[in-house]
Design an enzyme around this catalytic site. Sequence first.
Site, PDB file in Angstrom:
ATOM      1  N   CYS A   1       5.583  -0.112   7.431  1.00  0.00           N
ATOM      2  CA  CYS A   1       5.301   1.073   6.628  1.00  0.00           C
ATOM      3  C   CYS A   1       6.579   1.468   5.890  1.00  0.00           C
ATOM      4  O   CYS A   1       7.650   1.510   6.502  1.00  0.00           O
ATOM      5  CB  CYS A   1       4.845   2.209   7.546  1.00  0.00           C
ATOM      6  SG  CYS A   1       4.431   3.720   6.662  1.00  0.00           S
ATOM      7  N   LEU A   2       6.460   1.757   4.604  1.00  0.00           N
ATOM      8  CA  LEU A   2       7.659   2.131   3.827  1.00  0.00           C
ATOM      9  C   LEU A   2       8.289   3.423   4.352  1.00  0.00           C
ATOM     10  O   LEU A   2       9.470   3.651   4.137  1.00  0.00           O
ATOM     11  CB  LEU A   2       7.308   2.279   2.341  1.00  0.00           C
ATOM     12  CG  LEU A   2       6.928   0.987   1.604  1.00  0.00           C
ATOM     13  CD1 LEU A   2       6.473   1.299   0.185  1.00  0.00           C
ATOM     14  CD2 LEU A   2       8.084  -0.012   1.584  1.00  0.00           C
TER      15      LEU A   2
ATOM     16  N   HIS B   1      -2.662   7.685   6.766  1.00  0.00           N
ATOM     17  CA  HIS B   1      -1.597   8.565   6.240  1.00  0.00           C
ATOM     18  C   HIS B   1      -2.162   9.910   5.775  1.00  0.00           C
ATOM     19  O   HIS B   1      -1.498  10.936   5.887  1.00  0.00           O
ATOM     20  CB  HIS B   1      -0.896   7.912   5.046  1.00  0.00           C
ATOM     21  CG  HIS B   1       0.222   6.976   5.419  1.00  0.00           C
ATOM     22  ND1 HIS B   1       1.370   7.410   6.031  1.00  0.00           N
ATOM     23  CD2 HIS B   1       0.378   5.644   5.225  1.00  0.00           C
ATOM     24  CE1 HIS B   1       2.185   6.364   6.208  1.00  0.00           C
ATOM     25  NE2 HIS B   1       1.600   5.280   5.742  1.00  0.00           N
TER      26      HIS B   1
ATOM     27  N   GLN C   1       3.387   9.952   1.265  1.00  0.00           N
ATOM     28  CA  GLN C   1       4.634   9.169   1.351  1.00  0.00           C
ATOM     29  C   GLN C   1       5.558   9.422   0.169  1.00  0.00           C
ATOM     30  O   GLN C   1       6.739   9.074   0.230  1.00  0.00           O
ATOM     31  CB  GLN C   1       4.324   7.673   1.432  1.00  0.00           C
ATOM     32  CG  GLN C   1       3.609   7.266   2.708  1.00  0.00           C
ATOM     33  CD  GLN C   1       3.439   5.769   2.754  1.00  0.00           C
ATOM     34  OE1 GLN C   1       2.485   5.236   2.198  1.00  0.00           O
ATOM     35  NE2 GLN C   1       4.372   5.074   3.385  1.00  0.00           N
TER      36      GLN C   1
ATOM     37  N   HIS D   1      -4.829   1.670   6.978  1.00  0.00           N
ATOM     38  CA  HIS D   1      -3.469   2.192   7.201  1.00  0.00           C
ATOM     39  C   HIS D   1      -3.188   3.359   6.246  1.00  0.00           C
ATOM     40  O   HIS D   1      -2.671   4.405   6.658  1.00  0.00           O
ATOM     41  CB  HIS D   1      -2.470   1.038   6.995  1.00  0.00           C
ATOM     42  CG  HIS D   1      -1.020   1.415   7.027  1.00  0.00           C
ATOM     43  ND1 HIS D   1      -0.130   0.867   7.931  1.00  0.00           N
ATOM     44  CD2 HIS D   1      -0.292   2.266   6.260  1.00  0.00           C
ATOM     45  CE1 HIS D   1       1.081   1.391   7.720  1.00  0.00           C
ATOM     46  NE2 HIS D   1       1.007   2.231   6.704  1.00  0.00           N
ATOM     47  N   GLU D   2      -3.556   3.190   4.976  1.00  0.00           N
ATOM     48  CA  GLU D   2      -3.277   4.249   3.990  1.00  0.00           C
ATOM     49  C   GLU D   2      -4.146   5.483   4.237  1.00  0.00           C
ATOM     50  O   GLU D   2      -3.671   6.615   4.094  1.00  0.00           O
ATOM     51  CB  GLU D   2      -3.474   3.729   2.557  1.00  0.00           C
ATOM     52  CG  GLU D   2      -2.610   2.525   2.173  1.00  0.00           C
ATOM     53  CD  GLU D   2      -1.153   2.625   2.574  1.00  0.00           C
ATOM     54  OE1 GLU D   2      -0.600   3.745   2.600  1.00  0.00           O
ATOM     55  OE2 GLU D   2      -0.549   1.582   2.891  1.00  0.00           O
TER      56      GLU D   2
ATOM     57  N   GLY E   1       0.838  -1.188   0.000  1.00  0.00           N
ATOM     58  CA  GLY E   1       0.000   0.000   0.000  1.00  0.00           C
ATOM     59  C   GLY E   1       0.873   1.238   0.000  1.00  0.00           C
ATOM     60  O   GLY E   1       2.046   1.173   0.413  1.00  0.00           O
TER      61      GLY E   1
HETATM   62 NI    NI Z   1       2.436   3.388   5.755  1.00  0.00          NI
END
Ligand code: NI
Length: 161
Positions: free
Chosen positions: A90-91, A136, A53, A132-133, A48
């Site tokens: 998470c990236l 963000h 991000q 989760h996204e 995701g």
């Molecule tokens: Ni994330």
Amino acid sequence: MSRIELKIEVYPAAILRKRCLPVEEVGENEINLLKNMAETMYRNRGIGLAAPQVGVNKQIIIADIGRGLIELINPQVFSPKGKDKMEEGCLSLPGISVVVKRPKEVIVSGLNRRGKRVEMRLRGLMARVIQHEVDHLRGTLIIDYVNFIKRFSLVRRMKRG
Ligand code: NI
């Protein structure tokens, strides 16, 4: 137009804490962003990705848990059902993971790349990734789900790599 791998913003980048703006009209910029976000997510083996991000303050997310790419503009999550705990990464927080409690099932609505309204009922991993996204887009990160002491040790671990 070719796809570009974008730079991933890593904690504590300020953009990760901003509230993202809704997209007024889905145009060429948004479509190119969606393509480049997908390229970036796949190259980094993510499941995701949210626009902040990659440094863009817009309400745009993508996800793919191995059943095809989902793209959502101005996503809204509602009708939560049940509870579930799962470890998330998470990236933007490389090298750490956090157990996060979330609703097991949700409905998500938003616009697709053609600007058409879509709505889906999600459960399990897909429900989790989308939540989760969407977090963000409000500047919320997985480290916000643990207490201050735990957060401190996680962030230290991330910085040491
Ligand atoms: Ni994330």
